[in-house]
Design an enzyme around this catalytic site. Sequence first.
Site, short mmCIF file in Angstrom:
data_model
loop_
_atom_site.label_atom_id
_atom_site.label_comp_id
_atom_site.label_asym_id
_atom_site.label_seq_id
_atom_site.Cartn_x
_atom_site.Cartn_y
_atom_site.Cartn_z
N SER A 186 62.32 25.78 -2.32
CA SER A 186 61.54 26.83 -3.01
C SER A 186 62.21 27.48 -4.20
O SER A 186 61.53 28.14 -4.98
CB SER A 186 61.17 27.91 -2.03
OG SER A 186 59.98 27.55 -1.42
N LYS A 193 62.24 38.15 -5.35
CA LYS A 193 61.06 37.55 -4.73
C LYS A 193 60.49 38.53 -3.71
O LYS A 193 61.25 39.23 -3.03
CB LYS A 193 61.49 36.23 -4.06
CG LYS A 193 60.35 35.42 -3.44
CD LYS A 193 60.91 34.11 -2.87
CE LYS A 193 59.86 33.27 -2.19
NZ LYS A 193 60.42 32.02 -1.64
N SER A 234 58.04 27.81 -3.18
CA SER A 234 57.30 29.04 -3.10
C SER A 234 57.76 30.14 -4.07
O SER A 234 57.01 31.08 -4.33
CB SER A 234 57.37 29.59 -1.68
OG SER A 234 58.71 29.89 -1.33
N1 GLN Z 1 57.47 23.49 0.17
C1 GLN Z 1 58.28 23.73 1.31
C2 GLN Z 1 57.47 24.34 2.43
O1 GLN Z 1 56.33 24.64 2.21
C3 GLN Z 1 59.47 24.58 0.98
C4 GLN Z 1 59.18 26.02 0.92
C5 GLN Z 1 60.41 26.85 0.82
O2 GLN Z 1 61.50 26.39 0.48
N2 GLN Z 1 60.23 28.11 1.16
O3 GLN Z 1 57.93 24.51 3.51
#
Ligand code: GLN
Length: 477
Positions: A176, A77, A152
Amino acid sequence: MIGKSLKIIQEELEQGTITVESMVNMYLDNIERTKDFNAYVEVFKEEALEGARQLDLKIKSSPDQLGELFGAVISIKDNICYNGHIVTAGSKMLDDFEAPYSSTAVERMIQADAIIIGRTNCDEFSMGSTSESSFYGPVKNAVDATCIAGGSSGGAAVSVKQNTCIAALGSDTGGSVRQPASFNGVIGYKPTYGLVSRWGLIAYGSSFDVIGVLSNDIQTIAMITDVISGPDDYDSTAIQDPSPRFTNEKINLKGKKVAYLNELLSHSKLNDSVKNAFFSFTEKLENNEVEVVGEAFEYSDYLVPAYYILCAAEASSNLSRFDGVRYGHRADGKFQDYREMIKQSRTEGFGNEVKKRIILGNYVLSEGHYDAYFTKAMKVRQIIKNAIEDLFLKYDYIVLPTTTTQAWLIGDASVDPVEMYLSDMFTVLANLSGIPAISIPLTNNIESLPLGIQVMAKSRDDTNLLEFVSAINEVIR
Ligand code: GLN
Protein backbone atom coordinates in the site's frame (compact mmCIF):
# COMPACT_ATOMS: atom_id res chain seq x y z
CA MET A 1 9.78 23.58 -4.18
CA ILE A 2 9.26 20.14 -5.78
CA GLY A 3 12.25 17.91 -5.36
CA LYS A 4 13.78 20.03 -2.61
CA SER A 5 15.08 17.80 0.09
CA LEU A 6 14.46 18.38 3.78
CA LYS A 7 18.17 19.08 4.20
CA ILE A 8 18.00 21.96 1.70
CA ILE A 9 14.83 23.31 3.26
CA GLN A 10 16.49 23.26 6.68
CA GLU A 11 19.50 25.15 5.34
CA GLU A 12 17.26 27.77 3.77
CA LEU A 13 15.28 28.14 6.98
CA GLU A 14 18.47 28.62 8.96
CA GLN A 15 19.74 31.19 6.49
CA GLY A 16 16.39 32.95 6.69
CA THR A 17 15.71 32.84 2.95
CA ILE A 18 12.35 31.14 3.57
CA THR A 19 10.02 30.77 6.56
CA VAL A 20 8.04 27.78 7.74
CA GLU A 21 4.88 29.86 7.58
CA SER A 22 5.40 30.76 3.92
CA MET A 23 6.08 27.13 3.15
CA VAL A 24 2.94 25.94 4.93
CA ASN A 25 0.95 28.61 3.09
CA MET A 26 2.33 27.36 -0.21
CA TYR A 27 1.36 23.78 0.68
CA LEU A 28 -2.11 24.90 1.76
CA ASP A 29 -2.55 26.71 -1.57
CA ASN A 30 -1.53 23.55 -3.39
CA ILE A 31 -4.02 21.51 -1.36
CA GLU A 32 -6.77 23.97 -2.26
CA ARG A 33 -5.78 23.99 -5.93
CA THR A 34 -5.79 20.18 -6.16
CA LYS A 35 -8.70 19.38 -3.89
CA ASP A 36 -10.62 17.66 -6.69
CA PHE A 37 -8.09 14.84 -6.47
CA ASN A 38 -9.60 14.00 -3.08
CA ALA A 39 -6.23 13.24 -1.52
CA TYR A 40 -7.08 14.78 1.86
CA VAL A 41 -9.96 13.88 4.13
CA GLU A 42 -9.10 16.73 6.48
CA VAL A 43 -6.58 19.57 6.43
CA PHE A 44 -5.29 20.85 9.77
CA LYS A 45 -5.00 24.38 8.41
CA GLU A 46 -5.06 26.64 11.48
CA GLU A 47 -3.04 24.21 13.53
CA ALA A 48 -0.35 23.84 10.86
CA LEU A 49 -0.09 27.62 10.47
CA GLU A 50 0.14 28.13 14.22
CA GLY A 51 2.81 25.40 14.46
CA ALA A 52 4.70 27.09 11.61
CA ARG A 53 4.70 30.49 13.34
CA GLN A 54 5.98 28.99 16.56
CA LEU A 55 8.68 27.12 14.70
CA ASP A 56 9.76 30.30 12.91
CA LEU A 57 10.22 31.91 16.32
CA LYS A 58 12.19 28.92 17.57
CA ILE A 59 14.48 29.01 14.52
CA LYS A 60 15.34 32.60 15.41
CA SER A 61 15.46 32.36 19.18
CA SER A 62 16.89 28.91 19.91
CA PRO A 63 18.33 27.30 16.79
CA ASP A 64 20.38 24.88 18.88
CA GLN A 65 17.19 23.33 20.22
CA LEU A 66 15.64 22.51 16.87
CA GLY A 67 14.43 18.94 16.40
CA GLU A 68 15.77 16.77 13.59
CA LEU A 69 12.67 17.22 11.46
CA PHE A 70 12.23 20.96 11.74
CA GLY A 71 10.78 22.30 8.53
CA ALA A 72 9.26 18.96 7.55
CA VAL A 73 5.59 19.36 6.68
CA ILE A 74 4.06 15.90 6.58
CA SER A 75 0.68 14.37 5.74
CA ILE A 76 -0.53 11.28 7.56
CA LYS A 77 -2.70 8.50 6.21
CA ASP A 78 -6.13 8.45 7.79
CA ASN A 79 -5.40 5.24 9.68
CA ILE A 80 -2.63 6.71 11.84
CA CYS A 81 -3.78 8.15 15.16
CA TYR A 82 -3.07 11.77 16.05
CA ASN A 83 -4.30 12.74 19.49
CA GLY A 84 -7.50 14.79 19.44
CA HIS A 85 -8.01 14.41 15.70
CA ILE A 86 -10.56 12.30 13.86
CA VAL A 87 -9.15 9.08 12.39
CA THR A 88 -11.48 7.01 10.20
CA ALA A 89 -9.45 4.45 8.21
CA GLY A 90 -11.60 5.58 5.28
CA SER A 91 -14.66 3.99 6.89
CA LYS A 92 -18.13 5.10 7.89
CA MET A 93 -17.56 2.87 10.90
CA LEU A 94 -15.17 5.47 12.36
CA ASP A 95 -16.60 8.58 10.72
CA ASP A 96 -16.57 10.62 13.95
CA PHE A 97 -13.97 8.71 15.96
CA GLU A 98 -11.44 10.94 17.68
CA ALA A 99 -8.03 9.44 18.42
CA PRO A 100 -7.48 9.39 22.19
CA TYR A 101 -3.69 9.29 21.76
CA SER A 102 -1.07 9.70 19.06
CA SER A 103 0.68 6.89 17.28
CA THR A 104 4.32 6.52 18.24
CA ALA A 105 5.37 7.60 14.74
CA VAL A 106 3.38 10.84 14.90
CA GLU A 107 4.42 11.54 18.47
CA ARG A 108 8.10 11.16 17.55
CA MET A 109 7.74 13.37 14.48
CA ILE A 110 6.11 16.13 16.50
CA GLN A 111 8.78 15.88 19.19
CA ALA A 112 11.28 16.35 16.35
CA ASP A 113 9.50 19.58 15.25
CA ALA A 114 7.66 18.24 12.21
CA ILE A 115 4.32 19.77 11.26
CA ILE A 116 1.34 17.55 10.41
CA ILE A 117 -0.69 19.18 7.66
CA GLY A 118 -3.63 16.82 7.34
CA ARG A 119 -4.91 13.28 7.02
CA THR A 120 -5.02 11.57 3.66
CA ASN A 121 -7.67 9.44 2.02
CA CYS A 122 -7.23 5.68 1.67
CA ASP A 123 -9.03 2.43 0.99
CA GLU A 124 -11.37 1.42 3.79
CA PHE A 125 -9.29 -0.15 6.57
CA SER A 126 -6.44 -0.19 4.00
CA MET A 127 -8.08 -3.01 2.07
CA GLY A 128 -7.64 -2.37 -1.61
CA SER A 129 -5.28 -1.40 -4.40
CA THR A 130 -7.08 1.65 -5.77
CA SER A 131 -8.27 3.99 -2.97
CA GLU A 132 -11.76 3.57 -4.39
CA SER A 133 -13.14 1.73 -1.37
CA SER A 134 -12.91 4.81 0.86
CA PHE A 135 -16.16 6.06 2.43
CA TYR A 136 -14.97 9.52 1.31
CA GLY A 137 -14.86 8.69 -2.39
CA PRO A 138 -12.02 7.67 -4.70
CA VAL A 139 -8.67 9.43 -4.88
CA LYS A 140 -7.63 10.52 -8.39
CA ASN A 141 -4.21 9.80 -9.84
CA ALA A 142 -1.98 12.89 -9.63
CA VAL A 143 -0.71 12.46 -13.19
CA ASP A 144 -4.00 11.52 -14.87
CA ALA A 145 -7.17 12.32 -12.95
CA THR A 146 -9.19 9.74 -14.87
CA CYS A 147 -7.07 6.98 -13.36
CA ILE A 148 -6.89 5.43 -9.92
CA ALA A 149 -4.32 6.73 -7.47
CA GLY A 150 -3.51 3.20 -6.37
CA GLY A 151 -3.89 2.07 -2.83
CA SER A 152 -4.45 1.76 -0.17
CA SER A 153 -2.28 4.83 0.61
CA GLY A 154 -3.49 6.61 -2.56
CA GLY A 155 -4.04 9.95 -0.83
CA ALA A 156 -0.54 9.82 0.64
CA ALA A 157 1.10 9.36 -2.78
CA VAL A 158 -1.01 12.08 -4.40
CA SER A 159 -0.29 14.46 -1.50
CA VAL A 160 3.43 14.14 -2.24
CA LYS A 161 3.12 14.34 -6.02
CA GLN A 162 0.93 17.46 -5.82
CA ASN A 163 3.54 19.13 -3.65
CA THR A 164 1.24 19.58 -0.67
CA CYS A 165 3.83 18.29 1.82
CA ILE A 166 7.45 17.16 1.79
CA ALA A 167 6.58 13.62 2.80
CA ALA A 168 3.65 11.43 3.73
CA LEU A 169 3.23 8.63 6.22
CA GLY A 170 1.36 5.67 4.78
CA SER A 171 1.00 2.05 5.83
CA ASP A 172 1.99 -1.04 3.89
CA THR A 173 0.41 -4.43 4.51
CA GLY A 174 0.81 -5.87 1.04
CA GLY A 175 2.11 -2.97 -1.03
CA SER A 176 0.00 0.00 0.00
CA VAL A 177 2.90 2.43 0.17
CA ARG A 178 4.86 1.16 -2.84
CA GLN A 179 2.05 0.60 -5.34
CA PRO A 180 0.49 4.10 -5.12
CA ALA A 181 4.02 5.56 -5.08
CA SER A 182 4.68 3.74 -8.35
CA PHE A 183 1.36 4.85 -9.91
CA ASN A 184 1.98 8.51 -9.03
CA GLY A 185 5.71 8.79 -9.72
CA VAL A 186 7.05 9.23 -6.18
CA ILE A 187 9.29 7.17 -3.90
CA GLY A 188 7.59 4.81 -1.44
CA TYR A 189 9.47 2.95 1.29
CA LYS A 190 8.20 0.01 3.32
CA PRO A 191 10.59 -0.61 6.23
CA THR A 192 11.47 -4.01 7.69
CA TYR A 193 8.52 -5.33 9.67
CA GLY A 194 8.81 -4.00 13.23
CA LEU A 195 11.28 -1.22 12.43
CA VAL A 196 8.55 1.36 13.04
CA SER A 197 6.16 0.82 15.93
CA ARG A 198 2.57 -0.04 15.02
CA TRP A 199 1.22 1.65 18.13
CA GLY A 200 -1.58 3.93 17.01
CA LEU A 201 -1.83 2.45 13.50
CA ILE A 202 -5.32 1.04 12.93
CA ALA A 203 -4.67 -2.67 12.43
CA TYR A 204 -5.41 -4.56 9.23
CA GLY A 205 -3.06 -7.58 9.12
CA SER A 206 -0.94 -7.19 12.23
CA SER A 207 1.86 -9.54 11.21
CA PHE A 208 2.25 -7.61 7.92
CA ASP A 209 1.39 -3.97 8.75
CA VAL A 210 4.15 -1.40 8.85
CA ILE A 211 4.16 2.39 8.65
CA GLY A 212 6.13 3.63 5.65
CA VAL A 213 7.23 6.94 4.16
CA LEU A 214 6.58 8.50 0.74
CA SER A 215 8.51 11.45 -0.66
CA ASN A 216 10.41 12.68 -3.72
CA ASP A 217 13.75 12.35 -1.98
CA ILE A 218 15.53 9.37 -0.39
CA GLN A 219 17.45 11.38 2.16
CA THR A 220 14.25 12.96 3.42
CA ILE A 221 12.70 9.51 3.77
CA ALA A 222 15.76 8.35 5.69
CA MET A 223 15.70 11.34 8.03
CA ILE A 224 12.05 10.70 8.88
CA THR A 225 12.67 6.98 9.32
CA ASP A 226 15.56 7.68 11.67
CA VAL A 227 13.13 9.60 13.87
CA ILE A 228 10.09 7.31 13.81
CA SER A 229 11.86 3.93 14.04
CA GLY A 230 13.21 2.18 17.10
CA PRO A 231 12.00 0.20 20.10
CA ASP A 232 8.69 1.05 21.69
CA ASP A 233 7.21 -0.26 24.92
CA TYR A 234 3.75 -0.03 23.37
CA ASP A 235 4.53 -2.50 20.57
CA SER A 236 6.10 -5.82 21.49
CA THR A 237 6.81 -6.55 17.81
CA ALA A 238 8.91 -3.40 17.41
CA ILE A 239 12.56 -4.28 16.80
CA GLN A 240 14.53 -3.70 19.96
CA ASP A 241 17.99 -2.79 18.69
CA PRO A 242 18.11 0.53 16.87
CA SER A 243 19.19 0.38 13.24
CA PRO A 244 22.25 2.31 12.10
CA ARG A 245 21.48 5.82 10.99
CA PHE A 246 21.40 6.78 7.35
CA THR A 247 24.63 8.50 6.30
CA ASN A 248 24.17 9.64 2.71
CA GLU A 249 27.58 8.20 1.98
CA LYS A 250 27.85 7.12 -1.62
CA ILE A 251 27.70 3.36 -2.00
CA ASN A 252 29.99 1.94 -4.64
CA LEU A 253 27.79 0.11 -7.14
CA LYS A 254 30.60 -1.87 -8.72
CA GLY A 255 30.43 -5.54 -7.82
CA LYS A 256 27.05 -5.41 -6.08
CA LYS A 257 24.99 -8.51 -6.74
CA VAL A 258 21.35 -8.19 -7.56
CA ALA A 259 18.76 -10.87 -8.35
CA TYR A 260 15.37 -10.74 -10.00
CA LEU A 261 12.97 -13.66 -9.91
CA ASN A 262 12.47 -15.39 -13.26
CA GLU A 263 8.99 -16.79 -12.72
CA LEU A 264 7.66 -13.42 -11.66
CA LEU A 265 9.17 -11.65 -14.67
CA SER A 266 7.69 -14.18 -17.07
CA HIS A 267 4.26 -14.17 -15.43
CA SER A 268 1.35 -13.84 -17.86
CA LYS A 269 -0.16 -11.01 -15.77
CA LEU A 270 2.90 -8.82 -16.32
CA ASN A 271 2.25 -6.13 -18.86
CA ASP A 272 4.84 -5.75 -21.65
CA SER A 273 5.58 -2.08 -21.10
CA VAL A 274 6.33 -2.77 -17.42
CA LYS A 275 8.55 -5.68 -18.38
CA ASN A 276 10.46 -3.63 -20.94
CA ALA A 277 10.91 -0.76 -18.50
CA PHE A 278 12.20 -3.22 -15.92
CA PHE A 279 14.79 -4.73 -18.23
CA SER A 280 15.99 -1.35 -19.41
CA PHE A 281 16.52 -0.60 -15.72
CA THR A 282 18.57 -3.78 -15.13
CA GLU A 283 20.61 -2.92 -18.21
CA LYS A 284 21.49 0.42 -16.65
CA LEU A 285 22.53 -1.37 -13.49
CA GLU A 286 24.77 -3.63 -15.55
CA ASN A 287 26.27 -0.63 -17.30
CA ASN A 288 27.30 0.49 -13.84
CA GLU A 289 28.98 -2.84 -13.14
CA VAL A 290 26.24 -4.23 -10.96
CA GLU A 291 25.89 -7.97 -11.48
CA VAL A 292 22.26 -8.81 -12.29
CA VAL A 293 21.07 -12.43 -12.31
CA GLY A 294 17.67 -13.99 -12.95
CA GLU A 295 17.04 -16.57 -10.23
CA ALA A 296 14.47 -19.34 -10.14
CA PHE A 297 11.67 -18.77 -7.64
CA GLU A 298 9.24 -21.63 -7.69
CA TYR A 299 6.76 -20.15 -5.24
CA SER A 300 5.56 -17.23 -7.32
CA ASP A 301 2.04 -18.63 -7.75
CA TYR A 302 1.63 -18.95 -3.99
CA LEU A 303 2.47 -15.38 -3.03
CA VAL A 304 -0.92 -13.80 -3.60
CA PRO A 305 -3.03 -16.69 -2.24
CA ALA A 306 -0.93 -16.98 0.94
CA TYR A 307 -1.06 -13.23 1.46
CA TYR A 308 -4.82 -12.90 1.00
CA ILE A 309 -5.64 -15.90 3.22
CA LEU A 310 -3.47 -14.69 6.08
CA CYS A 311 -4.44 -11.04 5.79
CA ALA A 312 -8.13 -11.80 5.66
CA ALA A 313 -7.75 -14.04 8.72
CA GLU A 314 -5.95 -11.34 10.68
CA ALA A 315 -8.37 -8.66 9.47
CA SER A 316 -11.43 -10.64 10.54
CA SER A 317 -9.98 -10.84 14.02
CA ASN A 318 -8.76 -7.22 14.15
CA LEU A 319 -12.05 -5.80 12.93
CA SER A 320 -14.19 -7.71 15.41
CA ARG A 321 -13.71 -4.82 17.86
CA PHE A 322 -15.88 -2.56 15.70
CA ASP A 323 -19.23 -3.53 17.11
CA GLY A 324 -20.95 -0.19 17.77
CA VAL A 325 -20.50 -0.81 21.50
CA ARG A 326 -16.82 -0.33 22.21
CA TYR A 327 -16.01 1.43 18.98
CA GLY A 328 -17.59 2.64 15.88
CA HIS A 329 -20.84 3.43 14.20
CA ARG A 330 -23.97 2.34 16.06
CA ALA A 331 -27.17 1.76 14.11
CA ASP A 332 -30.29 3.63 15.20
CA GLY A 333 -33.50 1.88 16.12
CA LYS A 334 -34.96 -0.66 18.47
CA PHE A 335 -33.42 -4.13 18.37
CA GLN A 336 -34.56 -7.47 19.68
CA ASP A 337 -31.23 -8.01 21.42
CA TYR A 338 -27.64 -6.77 21.37
CA ARG A 339 -26.67 -9.21 18.63
CA GLU A 340 -29.15 -7.60 16.27
CA MET A 341 -27.77 -4.19 17.16
CA ILE A 342 -24.18 -5.26 16.46
CA LYS A 343 -25.21 -6.93 13.23
CA GLN A 344 -27.02 -3.85 11.97
CA SER A 345 -24.17 -1.53 13.05
CA ARG A 346 -21.59 -3.61 11.19
CA THR A 347 -23.87 -3.93 8.17
CA GLU A 348 -24.18 -0.16 7.95
CA GLY A 349 -20.64 0.73 9.04
CA PHE A 350 -18.52 -1.47 6.76
CA GLY A 351 -18.29 -1.27 2.98
CA ASN A 352 -18.32 -4.22 0.60
CA GLU A 353 -14.59 -4.88 0.33
CA VAL A 354 -14.23 -5.00 4.10
CA LYS A 355 -17.23 -7.31 4.47
CA LYS A 356 -15.78 -9.61 1.83
CA ARG A 357 -12.49 -9.87 3.72
CA ILE A 358 -14.21 -10.47 7.07
CA ILE A 359 -16.24 -13.30 5.54
CA LEU A 360 -13.16 -14.78 3.87
CA GLY A 361 -11.16 -14.46 7.08
CA ASN A 362 -13.79 -16.16 9.17
CA TYR A 363 -14.07 -18.92 6.60
CA VAL A 364 -10.35 -19.73 6.55
CA LEU A 365 -10.26 -19.68 10.35
CA SER A 366 -13.36 -21.80 10.83
CA GLU A 367 -13.29 -25.32 12.17
CA GLY A 368 -13.00 -27.68 9.24
CA HIS A 369 -11.18 -25.17 7.03
CA TYR A 370 -8.51 -23.96 9.41
CA ASP A 371 -5.91 -26.57 8.48
CA ALA A 372 -6.71 -26.56 4.80
CA TYR A 373 -6.30 -22.79 4.46
CA PHE A 374 -4.89 -20.94 7.44
CA THR A 375 -2.31 -23.49 8.59
CA LYS A 376 -1.28 -24.21 5.03
CA ALA A 377 -0.86 -20.53 4.23
CA MET A 378 1.28 -20.12 7.37
CA LYS A 379 3.51 -22.95 6.15
CA VAL A 380 3.74 -21.43 2.70
CA ARG A 381 4.70 -18.11 4.27
CA GLN A 382 7.54 -19.77 6.16
CA ILE A 383 8.77 -21.54 3.01
CA ILE A 384 8.75 -18.25 1.10
CA LYS A 385 10.58 -16.53 3.93
CA ASN A 386 13.26 -19.23 3.97
CA ALA A 387 13.67 -19.10 0.19
CA ILE A 388 14.14 -15.32 0.33
CA GLU A 389 16.66 -15.61 3.16
CA ASP A 390 18.60 -18.14 1.07
CA LEU A 391 18.66 -15.73 -1.85
CA PHE A 392 20.17 -13.06 0.35
CA LEU A 393 23.08 -15.40 1.11
CA LYS A 394 24.07 -14.97 -2.53
CA TYR A 395 22.77 -11.51 -3.41
CA ASP A 396 22.83 -8.04 -1.89
CA TYR A 397 19.44 -6.98 -3.25
CA ILE A 398 16.38 -8.23 -5.09
CA VAL A 399 14.86 -6.06 -7.81
CA LEU A 400 11.37 -6.42 -9.27
CA PRO A 401 8.78 -4.23 -10.93
CA THR A 402 6.45 -2.66 -8.36
CA THR A 403 3.24 -3.39 -10.23
CA THR A 404 2.08 -5.64 -13.05
CA THR A 405 0.51 -2.77 -15.00
CA GLN A 406 0.17 0.99 -15.04
CA ALA A 407 -2.69 2.69 -13.15
CA TRP A 408 -6.07 1.81 -14.65
CA LEU A 409 -9.23 3.89 -15.07
CA ILE A 410 -11.29 4.82 -12.02
CA GLY A 411 -14.34 2.59 -11.80
CA ASP A 412 -13.11 0.23 -14.52
CA ALA A 413 -15.69 -2.50 -14.22
CA SER A 414 -13.60 -4.82 -16.36
CA VAL A 415 -11.08 -5.23 -13.54
CA ASP A 416 -12.30 -8.32 -11.78
CA PRO A 417 -11.51 -8.52 -8.06
CA VAL A 418 -9.24 -11.54 -8.40
CA GLU A 419 -7.27 -9.74 -11.11
CA MET A 420 -6.90 -6.85 -8.72
CA TYR A 421 -5.57 -9.14 -6.00
CA LEU A 422 -3.15 -10.68 -8.50
CA SER A 423 -1.80 -7.25 -9.36
CA ASP A 424 -0.21 -7.24 -5.89
CA MET A 425 2.12 -10.14 -6.68
CA PHE A 426 5.32 -8.10 -6.73
CA THR A 427 4.68 -6.24 -3.50
CA VAL A 428 3.30 -8.91 -1.13
CA LEU A 429 6.61 -10.78 -1.26
CA ALA A 430 8.24 -8.21 1.03
CA ASN A 431 5.37 -8.29 3.53
CA LEU A 432 5.19 -12.09 3.63
CA SER A 433 8.89 -12.21 4.41
CA GLY A 434 9.10 -9.00 6.48
CA ILE A 435 11.95 -7.52 4.42
CA PRO A 436 12.36 -3.82 3.54
CA ALA A 437 11.43 -2.65 0.03
CA ILE A 438 11.40 0.65 -1.84
CA SER A 439 9.61 1.64 -5.01
CA ILE A 440 11.33 4.34 -7.05
CA PRO A 441 9.95 6.07 -10.14
CA LEU A 442 11.45 4.66 -13.28
CA THR A 443 9.78 5.89 -16.36
CA ASN A 444 6.55 7.04 -17.84
CA ASN A 445 5.16 4.49 -20.25
CA ILE A 446 3.76 5.42 -23.63
CA GLU A 447 0.52 6.71 -22.15
CA SER A 448 2.65 8.85 -19.82
CA LEU A 449 1.63 7.16 -16.64
CA PRO A 450 4.40 6.64 -14.13
CA LEU A 451 5.90 3.25 -13.39
CA GLY A 452 8.14 2.23 -10.55
CA ILE A 453 10.65 -0.49 -9.79
CA GLN A 454 11.26 -2.06 -6.43
CA VAL A 455 14.47 -2.80 -4.62
CA MET A 456 14.49 -5.10 -1.59
CA ALA A 457 17.16 -5.97 0.92
CA LYS A 458 17.41 -8.51 3.69
CA SER A 459 15.57 -7.98 6.93
CA ARG A 460 16.92 -5.06 9.00
CA ASP A 461 19.22 -3.95 6.20
CA ASP A 462 17.17 -0.79 5.75
CA THR A 463 19.97 1.75 5.96
CA ASN A 464 21.98 -0.12 3.39
CA LEU A 465 18.91 -0.37 1.15
CA LEU A 466 18.26 3.38 1.33
CA GLU A 467 21.89 4.11 0.54
CA PHE A 468 21.92 1.73 -2.43
CA VAL A 469 18.71 3.18 -3.82
CA SER A 470 20.11 6.66 -3.41
CA ALA A 471 23.11 5.61 -5.50
CA ILE A 472 21.15 3.88 -8.27
CA ASN A 473 18.64 6.70 -8.42
CA GLU A 474 21.38 8.82 -9.90
CA VAL A 475 22.44 6.39 -12.60
CA ILE A 476 19.08 5.18 -13.90
CA ARG A 477 17.81 8.47 -15.26
N1 GLN B 1 -3.83 -4.39 -1.97
C1 GLN B 1 -3.49 -5.11 -0.80
C2 GLN B 1 -4.72 -5.49 -0.02
O1 GLN B 1 -5.78 -5.08 -0.39
C3 GLN B 1 -2.51 -4.36 0.05
C4 GLN B 1 -3.13 -3.33 0.90
C5 GLN B 1 -2.19 -2.76 1.90
O2 GLN B 1 -0.96 -2.87 1.79
N2 GLN B 1 -2.77 -2.15 2.91
O3 GLN B 1 -4.66 -6.20 0.93
